[in-house]
Motif scaffolding. Structure first.
Motif, PDB file in Angstrom:
ATOM      1  N   LEU A 152       0.843  -1.208   0.000  1.00 39.09           N
ATOM      2  CA  LEU A 152       0.000   0.000   0.000  1.00 39.09           C
ATOM      3  C   LEU A 152       0.871   1.248   0.000  1.00 39.09           C
ATOM      4  CD1 LEU A 152      -2.752   1.396   0.219  1.00 39.09           C
ATOM      5  CD2 LEU A 152      -2.578   1.157   2.711  1.00 39.09           C
ATOM      6  N   CYS A 153       1.888   1.272   0.869  1.00 38.38           N
ATOM      7  CA  CYS A 153       2.806   2.418   0.912  1.00 38.38           C
ATOM      8  C   CYS A 153       3.536   2.585  -0.411  1.00 38.38           C
ATOM      9  CB  CYS A 153       3.816   2.232   2.042  1.00 38.38           C
ATOM     10  SG  CYS A 153       3.119   2.313   3.703  1.00 38.38           S
ATOM     11  N   LEU A 154       3.986   1.472  -0.974  1.00 38.43           N
ATOM     12  CA  LEU A 154       4.693   1.518  -2.250  1.00 38.43           C
ATOM     13  C   LEU A 154       3.781   2.033  -3.357  1.00 38.43           C
ATOM     14  CD1 LEU A 154       7.037   0.931  -4.159  1.00 38.43           C
ATOM     15  CD2 LEU A 154       6.324  -1.466  -4.217  1.00 38.43           C
ATOM     16  N   GLY A 155       2.530   1.580  -3.375  1.00 37.86           N
ATOM     17  CA  GLY A 155       1.584   2.030  -4.398  1.00 37.86           C
ATOM     18  C   GLY A 155       1.329   3.520  -4.323  1.00 37.86           C
ATOM     19  N   ILE A 156       1.130   4.031  -3.127  1.00 45.42           N
ATOM     20  CA  ILE A 156       0.890   5.469  -2.945  1.00 45.42           C
ATOM     21  C   ILE A 156       2.090   6.278  -3.411  1.00 45.42           C
ATOM     22  CG2 ILE A 156       0.536   7.295  -1.228  1.00 45.42           C
ATOM     23  CD1 ILE A 156      -1.059   5.229   0.416  1.00 45.42           C
ATOM     24  N   LEU A 157       3.290   5.838  -3.012  1.00 48.99           N
ATOM     25  CA  LEU A 157       4.507   6.548  -3.402  1.00 48.99           C
ATOM     26  C   LEU A 157       4.722   6.482  -4.908  1.00 48.99           C
ATOM     27  CD1 LEU A 157       6.940   8.103  -2.324  1.00 48.99           C
ATOM     28  CD2 LEU A 157       8.148   5.929  -2.064  1.00 48.99           C
ATOM     29  N   ALA A 158       4.407   5.331  -5.520  1.00 46.95           N
ATOM     30  CA  ALA A 158       4.571   5.177  -6.965  1.00 46.95           C
ATOM     31  C   ALA A 158       3.623   6.097  -7.727  1.00 46.95           C
ATOM     32  CB  ALA A 158       4.331   3.724  -7.370  1.00 46.95           C
ATOM     33  N   VAL A 159       2.382   6.210  -7.271  1.00 45.69           N
ATOM     34  CA  VAL A 159       1.404   7.093  -7.921  1.00 45.69           C
ATOM     35  C   VAL A 159       1.866   8.545  -7.841  1.00 45.69           C
ATOM     36  CG1 VAL A 159      -0.931   8.034  -7.750  1.00 45.69           C
ATOM     37  CG2 VAL A 159      -0.567   5.563  -7.595  1.00 45.69           C
ATOM     38  N   ILE A 160       2.349   8.945  -6.671  1.00 48.67           N
ATOM     39  CA  ILE A 160       2.848  10.314  -6.500  1.00 48.67           C
ATOM     40  C   ILE A 160       4.028  10.573  -7.432  1.00 48.67           C
ATOM     41  CG2 ILE A 160       3.980  11.897  -4.893  1.00 48.67           C
ATOM     42  CD1 ILE A 160       2.373  10.536  -2.652  1.00 48.67           C
ATOM     43  N   THR A 161       4.914   9.587  -7.544  1.00 49.35           N
ATOM     44  CA  THR A 161       6.097   9.737  -8.393  1.00 49.35           C
ATOM     45  C   THR A 161       5.723   9.865  -9.862  1.00 49.35           C
ATOM     46  OG1 THR A 161       7.358   8.395  -6.823  1.00 49.35           O
ATOM     47  CG2 THR A 161       8.314   8.722  -9.003  1.00 49.35           C
ATOM     48  N   VAL A 162       4.809   9.017 -10.329  1.00 50.40           N
ATOM     49  CA  VAL A 162       4.379   9.079 -11.731  1.00 50.40           C
ATOM     50  C   VAL A 162       3.726  10.423 -12.023  1.00 50.40           C
ATOM     51  CG1 VAL A 162       2.801   8.111 -13.429  1.00 50.40           C
ATOM     52  CG2 VAL A 162       4.146   6.589 -11.980  1.00 50.40           C
ATOM     53  N   ALA A 163       2.870  10.890 -11.114  1.00 49.43           N
ATOM     54  CA  ALA A 163       2.220  12.197 -11.296  1.00 49.43           C
ATOM     55  C   ALA A 163       3.260  13.307 -11.357  1.00 49.43           C
ATOM     56  CB  ALA A 163       1.237  12.446 -10.152  1.00 49.43           C
ATOM     57  N   TRP A 164       4.264  13.213 -10.517  1.00 49.42           N
ATOM     58  CA  TRP A 164       5.356  14.196 -10.490  1.00 49.42           C
ATOM     59  C   TRP A 164       6.127  14.163 -11.811  1.00 49.42           C
ATOM     60  CZ3 TRP A 164       8.807  14.659  -5.509  1.00 49.42           C
ATOM     61  CH2 TRP A 164       9.490  15.860  -5.530  1.00 49.42           C
ATOM     62  N   LEU A 165       6.396  12.968 -12.311  1.00 50.65           N
ATOM     63  CA  LEU A 165       7.112  12.821 -13.571  1.00 50.65           C
ATOM     64  C   LEU A 165       6.334  13.426 -14.733  1.00 50.65           C
ATOM     65  CD1 LEU A 165       8.537   9.193 -13.292  1.00 50.65           C
ATOM     66  CD2 LEU A 165       9.876  11.279 -13.571  1.00 50.65           C
ATOM     67  N   VAL A 166       5.039  13.162 -14.769  1.00 53.27           N
ATOM     68  CA  VAL A 166       4.196  13.702 -15.846  1.00 53.27           C
ATOM     69  C   VAL A 166       4.192  15.222 -15.799  1.00 53.27           C
ATOM     70  CG1 VAL A 166       1.835  13.865 -16.713  1.00 53.27           C
ATOM     71  CG2 VAL A 166       2.754  11.643 -16.011  1.00 53.27           C
ATOM     72  N   TRP A 167       4.129  15.764 -14.587  1.00 53.21           N
ATOM     73  CA  TRP A 167       4.070  17.219 -14.429  1.00 53.21           C
ATOM     74  C   TRP A 167       5.403  17.886 -14.784  1.00 53.21           C
ATOM     75  CZ3 TRP A 167       6.491  20.075 -10.222  1.00 53.21           C
ATOM     76  CH2 TRP A 167       6.204  21.448 -10.261  1.00 53.21           C
ATOM     77  N   ALA A 168       6.519  17.217 -14.432  1.00 59.32           N
ATOM     78  CA  ALA A 168       7.838  17.852 -14.588  1.00 59.32           C
ATOM     79  C   ALA A 168       8.652  17.270 -15.734  1.00 59.32           C
ATOM     80  CB  ALA A 168       8.623  17.710 -13.281  1.00 59.32           C
ATOM     81  N   ARG A 169       8.021  16.525 -16.650  1.00 62.25           N
ATOM     82  CA  ARG A 169       8.790  15.815 -17.678  1.00 62.25           C
ATOM     83  C   ARG A 169       9.593  16.761 -18.574  1.00 62.25           C
ATOM     84  NH1 ARG A 169       3.564  16.032 -19.221  1.00 62.25           N
ATOM     85  NH2 ARG A 169       3.051  16.605 -21.376  1.00 62.25           N
ATOM     86  N   LYS A 170       9.067  17.952 -18.861  1.00 61.29           N
ATOM     87  CA  LYS A 170       9.783  18.876 -19.734  1.00 61.29           C
ATOM     88  C   LYS A 170      11.017  19.439 -19.045  1.00 61.29           C
ATOM     89  CE  LYS A 170       5.778  20.308 -22.482  1.00 61.29           C
ATOM     90  NZ  LYS A 170       4.915  21.436 -22.893  1.00 61.29           N
ATOM     91  N   GLN A 171      10.899  19.702 -17.727  1.00 62.76           N
ATOM     92  CA  GLN A 171      12.053  20.242 -16.998  1.00 62.76           C
ATOM     93  C   GLN A 171      13.085  19.162 -16.695  1.00 62.76           C
ATOM     94  OE1 GLN A 171       8.893  20.527 -15.980  1.00 62.76           O
ATOM     95  NE2 GLN A 171       8.351  22.686 -15.814  1.00 62.76           N
ATOM     96  N   VAL A 172      12.600  17.951 -16.398  1.00 61.45           N
ATOM     97  CA  VAL A 172      13.507  16.884 -15.985  1.00 61.45           C
ATOM     98  C   VAL A 172      14.216  16.267 -17.178  1.00 61.45           C
ATOM     99  CG1 VAL A 172      13.673  14.659 -14.833  1.00 61.45           C
ATOM    100  CG2 VAL A 172      12.084  16.382 -13.970  1.00 61.45           C
ATOM    101  N   GLY A 173      13.452  15.779 -18.139  1.00 60.30           N
ATOM    102  CA  GLY A 173      14.052  15.040 -19.253  1.00 60.30           C
ATOM    103  C   GLY A 173      14.352  13.621 -18.799  1.00 60.30           C
ATOM    104  N   TRP A 174      14.062  12.639 -19.652  1.00 61.19           N
ATOM    105  CA  TRP A 174      14.213  11.243 -19.255  1.00 61.19           C
ATOM    106  C   TRP A 174      15.658  10.871 -18.983  1.00 61.19           C
ATOM    107  CZ3 TRP A 174       9.926   9.627 -17.583  1.00 61.19           C
ATOM    108  CH2 TRP A 174       8.713   9.994 -18.193  1.00 61.19           C
ATOM    109  N   ARG A 175      16.591  11.526 -19.670  1.00 64.24           N
ATOM    110  CA  ARG A 175      18.008  11.200 -19.475  1.00 64.24           C
ATOM    111  C   ARG A 175      18.437  11.459 -18.028  1.00 64.24           C
ATOM    112  NH1 ARG A 175      22.878  10.336 -21.820  1.00 64.24           N
ATOM    113  NH2 ARG A 175      24.661  11.454 -20.973  1.00 64.24           N
ATOM    114  N   ALA A 176      17.858  12.469 -17.412  1.00 71.79           N
ATOM    115  CA  ALA A 176      18.232  12.806 -16.040  1.00 71.79           C
ATOM    116  C   ALA A 176      17.800  11.731 -15.045  1.00 71.79           C
ATOM    117  CB  ALA A 176      17.617  14.152 -15.650  1.00 71.79           C
ATOM    118  N   LEU A 177      16.902  10.845 -15.469  1.00 71.97           N
ATOM    119  CA  LEU A 177      16.402   9.803 -14.576  1.00 71.97           C
ATOM    120  C   LEU A 177      17.176   8.500 -14.691  1.00 71.97           C
ATOM    121  CD1 LEU A 177      12.562  10.336 -15.014  1.00 71.97           C
ATOM    122  CD2 LEU A 177      14.007  11.108 -13.141  1.00 71.97           C
TER     123      LEU A 177
END
Length: 318
Positions: A152-177
């Motif tokens: 449950l904890c992992l699922g919540i954290l994963a959802v937050i992370t994916v949402a964060w990635l979608v929101w910041a994908r232009k600033q982050v860039g996949w290479r940075a990950l």
């Protein structure tokens, strides 16, 4: 199987050096940029590591022992001190290992000061004076070792992370990950390697450094090389090999100011580690991946301590 620690250390040191990944810099970027990209990198590491741990739990390969009780006051104060020291050292202890590998003597001074401070803390000279902070112990009971709570904890954290990635994908860039993903895979794989070596744990820094101190002081008598000792040695060797091949040696001048700040940083991180029972690596990346209350509390206040040091530095400059 303890020798696998050397392989994991070599790989981690190589990744950190090759990608110029610095944990302190990630926190700094997260505090100074609106997108919080640096903090995202830390969360990605934790999510990947937690997913591997969950898979090992489901497969029956890994059993997480009960988390020991901890003192919130000691964890908070210790983490704040560690964050302050990390700012002074331009990196956490793992970063200092990498600095040594690419020829930075300031990183070596911070490591030596950190290790000696831990030694004195464990001898009781410092812990006796700071014992009041450890008087109030509470239970670390975030998910009680149940796999359902862990997932449950992992699922919540994963959802937050994916949402964060979608929101910041232009600033982050996949290479940075790429580097965070690789570090997360290594951190998760370390649990499997330790399990195969008949022990429990992931990345470890403080304990192995104390073991190295005892090993060197006693000329190797009575101390067998463990997984963590191989691991810590491998980090510097891996960073050195990459720096040698790619000519990435980055030396800071060993001035009086840098010398003093490195020693003070090592002492602060050593006292902080003794109080909070862990470094950024163990508390902030390993115990957070196990969803330990102590781990998350420590990570938050390490970031607070780092940001406080950064704020004070800017105030002094003005």
């Amino acid at each position: 199987m303890v020798q696998t620690g050397l392989i994991f250390g070599l790989l981690l040191g190589a990744v950190l050096q090759d990608w110029h990944f610095n944990f302190a810099r990630q926190i700094h970027n997260g505090l100074t940029k609106q997108s919080g990209n640096g903090l995202l990198s830390l969360i990605v590491i934790i999510v990947v590591e937690s997913a591997i741990v969950a898979a090992l739990l489901l497969a029956g390969v890994l059993t997480i022992p009960a988390n020991p009780d901890y003192a919130p006051a000691a964890t908070i104060v210790g983490s704040l001190l560690f964050g302050l020291g990390m700012w002074l050292a331009h990196g956490c202890i793992v970063d200092n290992f990498v600095q040594v590998g690419n020829g930075d003597l300031n990183g070596l001074l911070a490591l030596l000061a950190f290790t000696l401070t831990l030694v004195y803390y464990n001898w009781g000279v410092l812990s006796d004076r700071l014992g009041a902070l450890n008087s109030e112990q509470v239970s670390d009971d975030l998910f009680h070792g149940r796999i359902t709570g862990f997932l449950l904890c992992l699922g919540i954290l994963a959802v937050i992370t994916v949402a964060w990635l979608v929101w910041a994908r232009k600033q982050v860039g996949w290479r940075a990950l790429v580097a965070p993903l690789l570090i997360g895979l290594l951190a998760g794989g370390a649990f499997l390697a330790n399990a195969l070596a008949h022990s429990f744990g992931g990345f470890a820094i403080a304990g192995p450094l104390l073991s190295w101190y005892g090993f060197i002081k006693g000329h190797g008598a009575g101390i067998a090389l463990c997984w963590g000792m191989y691991f810590t040695a491998g980090i510097t060797i891996g960073a050195f090999l990459v720096a040698l091949v790619k000519r990435q040696f980055q030396r800071r001048p060993l001035t009086i100011i840098n010398l003093i700040s490195s020693i003070v940083a090592g002492v602060l991180m050593g006292v902080g580690t003794g109080l909070s029972k862990g470094t950024l690596t163990s508390n902030g990346l390993v115990y957070t991946a196990l969803f330990s209350v102590q781990g998350w509390l420590a990570l938050v206040f390490i970031i607070v301590g780092y940001s406080l040091a950064d704020w004070l530095a800017h105030r002094i400059k003005k």
